[in-house]
Write a protein that holds these residues in place. Structure first.
Motif, PDB file in Angstrom:
ATOM      1  N   TYR A  39       4.859 -10.175   3.841  1.00 19.59           N
ATOM      2  CA  TYR A  39       3.907  -9.131   4.132  1.00 19.59           C
ATOM      3  C   TYR A  39       2.578  -9.467   3.492  1.00 19.59           C
ATOM      4  CZ  TYR A  39       1.489  -4.685   3.694  1.00 19.59           C
ATOM      5  OH  TYR A  39       0.551  -3.706   3.725  1.00 19.59           O
ATOM      6  N   LYS A  40       1.528  -9.417   4.281  1.00 20.81           N
ATOM      7  CA  LYS A  40       0.190  -9.656   3.750  1.00 20.81           C
ATOM      8  C   LYS A  40      -0.641  -8.396   3.988  1.00 20.81           C
ATOM      9  CE  LYS A  40      -3.623 -12.798   3.677  1.00 20.81           C
ATOM     10  NZ  LYS A  40      -4.066 -14.132   3.849  1.00 20.81           N
ATOM     11  N   PRO A  41      -1.042  -7.730   2.887  1.00 21.95           N
ATOM     12  CA  PRO A  41      -1.812  -6.496   3.036  1.00 21.95           C
ATOM     13  C   PRO A  41      -3.156  -6.742   3.716  1.00 21.95           C
ATOM     14  CG  PRO A  41      -1.557  -7.060   0.714  1.00 21.95           C
ATOM     15  CD  PRO A  41      -0.837  -8.093   1.514  1.00 21.95           C
ATOM     16  N   GLN A  42      -3.611  -5.758   4.455  1.00 20.36           N
ATOM     17  CA  GLN A  42      -4.874  -5.847   5.168  1.00 20.36           C
ATOM     18  C   GLN A  42      -5.813  -4.735   4.715  1.00 20.36           C
ATOM     19  OE1 GLN A  42      -5.541  -8.304   7.514  1.00 20.36           O
ATOM     20  NE2 GLN A  42      -3.575  -9.167   6.896  1.00 20.36           N
ATOM     21  N   PRO A  43      -7.109  -5.023   4.648  1.00 21.16           N
ATOM     22  CA  PRO A  43      -8.081  -3.981   4.298  1.00 21.16           C
ATOM     23  C   PRO A  43      -8.048  -2.870   5.352  1.00 21.16           C
ATOM     24  CG  PRO A  43      -9.103  -6.163   4.343  1.00 21.16           C
ATOM     25  CD  PRO A  43      -7.714  -6.313   4.859  1.00 21.16           C
ATOM     26  N   PRO A  44      -8.481  -1.690   5.045  1.00 26.24           N
ATOM     27  CA  PRO A  44      -9.114  -1.280   3.803  1.00 26.24           C
ATOM     28  C   PRO A  44      -8.076  -1.007   2.716  1.00 26.24           C
ATOM     29  CG  PRO A  44      -9.035   0.587   5.273  1.00 26.24           C
ATOM     30  CD  PRO A  44      -8.438  -0.599   6.012  1.00 26.24           C
ATOM     31  N   PHE A  45      -8.389  -1.394   1.485  1.00 29.61           N
ATOM     32  CA  PHE A  45      -7.502  -1.170   0.356  1.00 29.61           C
ATOM     33  C   PHE A  45      -7.913   0.110  -0.365  1.00 29.61           C
ATOM     34  CE2 PHE A  45      -7.691  -5.914   0.617  1.00 29.61           C
ATOM     35  CZ  PHE A  45      -6.407  -6.082   1.108  1.00 29.61           C
ATOM     36  N   MET A  46      -6.922   0.823  -0.874  1.00 24.40           N
ATOM     37  CA  MET A  46      -7.194   2.029  -1.657  1.00 24.40           C
ATOM     38  C   MET A  46      -7.124   1.660  -3.133  1.00 24.40           C
ATOM     39  SD  MET A  46      -5.084   4.991   0.465  1.00 24.40           S
ATOM     40  CE  MET A  46      -3.994   5.132  -0.885  1.00 24.40           C
ATOM     41  N   ASN A  47      -8.163   1.983  -3.882  1.00 26.54           N
ATOM     42  CA  ASN A  47      -8.159   1.717  -5.324  1.00 26.54           C
ATOM     43  C   ASN A  47      -7.000   2.436  -5.989  1.00 26.54           C
ATOM     44  OD1 ASN A  47     -10.454   0.088  -5.430  1.00 26.54           O
ATOM     45  ND2 ASN A  47     -11.806   1.842  -5.575  1.00 26.54           N
ATOM     46  N   PHE A  48      -6.435   1.788  -7.011  1.00 28.62           N
ATOM     47  CA  PHE A  48      -5.400   2.441  -7.808  1.00 28.62           C
ATOM     48  C   PHE A  48      -6.118   3.408  -8.749  1.00 28.62           C
ATOM     49  CE2 PHE A  48      -2.687   2.639 -11.626  1.00 28.62           C
ATOM     50  CZ  PHE A  48      -1.569   3.206 -11.036  1.00 28.62           C
ATOM     51  N   PRO A  49      -5.822   4.727  -8.653  1.00 26.39           N
ATOM     52  CA  PRO A  49      -6.557   5.707  -9.463  1.00 26.39           C
ATOM     53  C   PRO A  49      -6.302   5.541 -10.962  1.00 26.39           C
ATOM     54  CG  PRO A  49      -4.766   6.768  -8.234  1.00 26.39           C
ATOM     55  CD  PRO A  49      -4.801   5.330  -7.822  1.00 26.39           C
ATOM     56  N   ASN A  50      -7.368   5.605 -11.737  1.00 28.62           N
ATOM     57  CA  ASN A  50      -7.288   5.517 -13.206  1.00 28.62           C
ATOM     58  C   ASN A  50      -6.629   4.239 -13.700  1.00 28.62           C
ATOM     59  OD1 ASN A  50      -8.466   8.129 -13.465  1.00 28.62           O
ATOM     60  ND2 ASN A  50      -6.471   9.005 -12.997  1.00 28.62           N
ATOM     61  N   GLY A  51      -6.820   3.158 -12.971  1.00 28.23           N
ATOM     62  CA  GLY A  51      -6.214   1.897 -13.382  1.00 28.23           C
ATOM     63  C   GLY A  51      -6.934   0.727 -12.756  1.00 28.23           C
ATOM     64  N   PHE A  52      -6.164  -0.287 -12.363  1.00 30.66           N
ATOM     65  CA  PHE A  52      -6.723  -1.537 -11.875  1.00 30.66           C
ATOM     66  C   PHE A  52      -6.063  -1.930 -10.559  1.00 30.66           C
ATOM     67  CE2 PHE A  52      -7.120  -1.277 -16.384  1.00 30.66           C
ATOM     68  CZ  PHE A  52      -8.397  -1.741 -16.636  1.00 30.66           C
ATOM     69  N   GLY A  53      -6.800  -2.642  -9.730  1.00 33.63           N
ATOM     70  CA  GLY A  53      -6.246  -3.150  -8.487  1.00 33.63           C
ATOM     71  C   GLY A  53      -6.197  -2.102  -7.392  1.00 33.63           C
ATOM     72  N   TYR A  54      -5.265  -2.309  -6.468  1.00 31.33           N
ATOM     73  CA  TYR A  54      -5.175  -1.484  -5.270  1.00 31.33           C
ATOM     74  C   TYR A  54      -3.745  -0.980  -5.064  1.00 31.33           C
ATOM     75  CZ  TYR A  54      -9.532  -3.951  -4.483  1.00 31.33           C
ATOM     76  OH  TYR A  54     -10.781  -4.477  -4.635  1.00 31.33           O
ATOM     77  N   MET A  55      -3.645   0.163  -4.442  1.00 33.52           N
ATOM     78  CA  MET A  55      -2.332   0.735  -4.126  1.00 33.52           C
ATOM     79  C   MET A  55      -1.573  -0.212  -3.191  1.00 33.52           C
ATOM     80  SD  MET A  55      -1.938   3.616  -5.695  1.00 33.52           S
ATOM     81  CE  MET A  55      -0.529   4.293  -4.851  1.00 33.52           C
ATOM     82  N   GLY A  56      -0.321  -0.486  -3.528  1.00 34.82           N
ATOM     83  CA  GLY A  56       0.543  -1.288  -2.671  1.00 34.82           C
ATOM     84  C   GLY A  56       0.236  -2.772  -2.637  1.00 34.82           C
ATOM     85  N   VAL A  57      -0.605  -3.251  -3.547  1.00 34.73           N
ATOM     86  CA  VAL A  57      -1.017  -4.660  -3.534  1.00 34.73           C
ATOM     87  C   VAL A  57      -0.853  -5.249  -4.932  1.00 34.73           C
ATOM     88  CG1 VAL A  57      -2.948  -6.246  -3.143  1.00 34.73           C
ATOM     89  CG2 VAL A  57      -2.710  -4.203  -1.727  1.00 34.73           C
ATOM     90  N   ILE A  58      -0.247  -6.434  -5.005  1.00 36.19           N
ATOM     91  CA  ILE A  58      -0.160  -7.187  -6.263  1.00 36.19           C
ATOM     92  C   ILE A  58      -1.323  -8.170  -6.285  1.00 36.19           C
ATOM     93  CG2 ILE A  58       1.142  -8.971  -7.498  1.00 36.19           C
ATOM     94  CD1 ILE A  58       2.597  -6.463  -7.834  1.00 36.19           C
ATOM     95  N   LEU A  59      -2.130  -8.128  -7.337  1.00 40.93           N
ATOM     96  CA  LEU A  59      -3.233  -9.079  -7.481  1.00 40.93           C
ATOM     97  C   LEU A  59      -2.792 -10.236  -8.367  1.00 40.93           C
ATOM     98  CD1 LEU A  59      -6.292  -6.703  -7.939  1.00 40.93           C
ATOM     99  CD2 LEU A  59      -5.505  -7.852  -5.868  1.00 40.93           C
ATOM    100  N   GLN A  60      -3.103 -11.452  -7.902  1.00 39.02           N
ATOM    101  CA  GLN A  60      -2.700 -12.661  -8.608  1.00 39.02           C
ATOM    102  C   GLN A  60      -3.935 -13.465  -8.987  1.00 39.02           C
ATOM    103  OE1 GLN A  60      -0.175 -15.160  -6.250  1.00 39.02           O
ATOM    104  NE2 GLN A  60       0.187 -16.592  -7.906  1.00 39.02           N
ATOM    105  N   SER A  61      -3.972 -13.964 -10.217  1.00 40.79           N
ATOM    106  CA  SER A  61      -5.081 -14.769 -10.696  1.00 40.79           C
ATOM    107  C   SER A  61      -5.104 -16.120  -9.981  1.00 40.79           C
ATOM    108  CB  SER A  61      -4.951 -14.993 -12.199  1.00 40.79           C
ATOM    109  OG  SER A  61      -5.868 -15.962 -12.640  1.00 40.79           O
ATOM    110  N   LYS A  62      -6.275 -16.516  -9.516  1.00 41.49           N
ATOM    111  CA  LYS A  62      -6.423 -17.849  -8.911  1.00 41.49           C
ATOM    112  C   LYS A  62      -6.335 -18.933  -9.973  1.00 41.49           C
ATOM    113  CE  LYS A  62      -9.268 -16.550  -4.973  1.00 41.49           C
ATOM    114  NZ  LYS A  62     -10.553 -16.757  -4.278  1.00 41.49           N
ATOM    115  N   ASN A  63      -6.690 -18.602 -11.220  1.00 39.58           N
ATOM    116  CA  ASN A  63      -6.717 -19.588 -12.307  1.00 39.58           C
ATOM    117  C   ASN A  63      -5.335 -19.979 -12.798  1.00 39.58           C
ATOM    118  OD1 ASN A  63      -9.508 -19.554 -12.248  1.00 39.58           O
ATOM    119  ND2 ASN A  63      -9.632 -17.943 -13.778  1.00 39.58           N
ATOM    120  N   ASN A  64      -4.473 -18.984 -13.042  1.00 37.39           N
ATOM    121  CA  ASN A  64      -3.176 -19.300 -13.663  1.00 37.39           C
ATOM    122  C   ASN A  64      -1.967 -18.733 -12.926  1.00 37.39           C
ATOM    123  OD1 ASN A  64      -3.227 -16.589 -14.340  1.00 37.39           O
ATOM    124  ND2 ASN A  64      -3.846 -16.956 -16.450  1.00 37.39           N
ATOM    125  N   GLY A  65      -2.183 -18.027 -11.819  1.00 40.41           N
ATOM    126  CA  GLY A  65      -1.077 -17.520 -11.016  1.00 40.41           C
ATOM    127  C   GLY A  65      -0.417 -16.267 -11.558  1.00 40.41           C
TER     128      GLY A  65
END
Length: 93
Positions: A1-27
């Motif tokens: 599954y690859k999430p598609q925009p528009p993304f909803m911000n995660f309230p009072n935190g970081f990233g987006y609802m339903g999406v795992i963010l991965q660092s390009k630098n270290n994975g």
């Protein structure tokens, strides 16, 4: 599954609802609650945020089958599982 925009911000935190963010630098993957990067968010949330993986997935809108570990850790787990599977096949009960 690859999430598609528009993304909803995660309230009072970081990233987006339903999406795992991965660092390009270290994975490593980002915790939605504190924004820090980890090889295993599953382990982190249990110890630092005192919640279960089920609670975290519900809170962040993640699918229950979405891995909470980075790709390199997931590969190591898969390799260990395969080794154990081979040992069980070779060792008669």
């Amino acid at each position: 599954y690859k999430p598609q925009p528009p993304f909803m911000n995660f309230p009072n935190g970081f990233g987006y609802m339903g999406v795992i963010l991965q660092s390009k630098n270290n994975g490593k993957i980002q915790c939605h609650i504190c924004g820090k990067l980890f090889k295993s968010v599953a382990r982190h949330i249990q110890h630092k945020h005192e919640m279960t993986t089920i609670q975290y997935r519900e809170l962040t809108g993640l699918n229950f089958t979405t891995p909470l570990v980075c790709e390199s850790t997931s590969m190591k787990i898969r390799e260990e599982f395969e080794k154990d599977k081979e040992r069980r096949i070779k060792c008669p009960i």
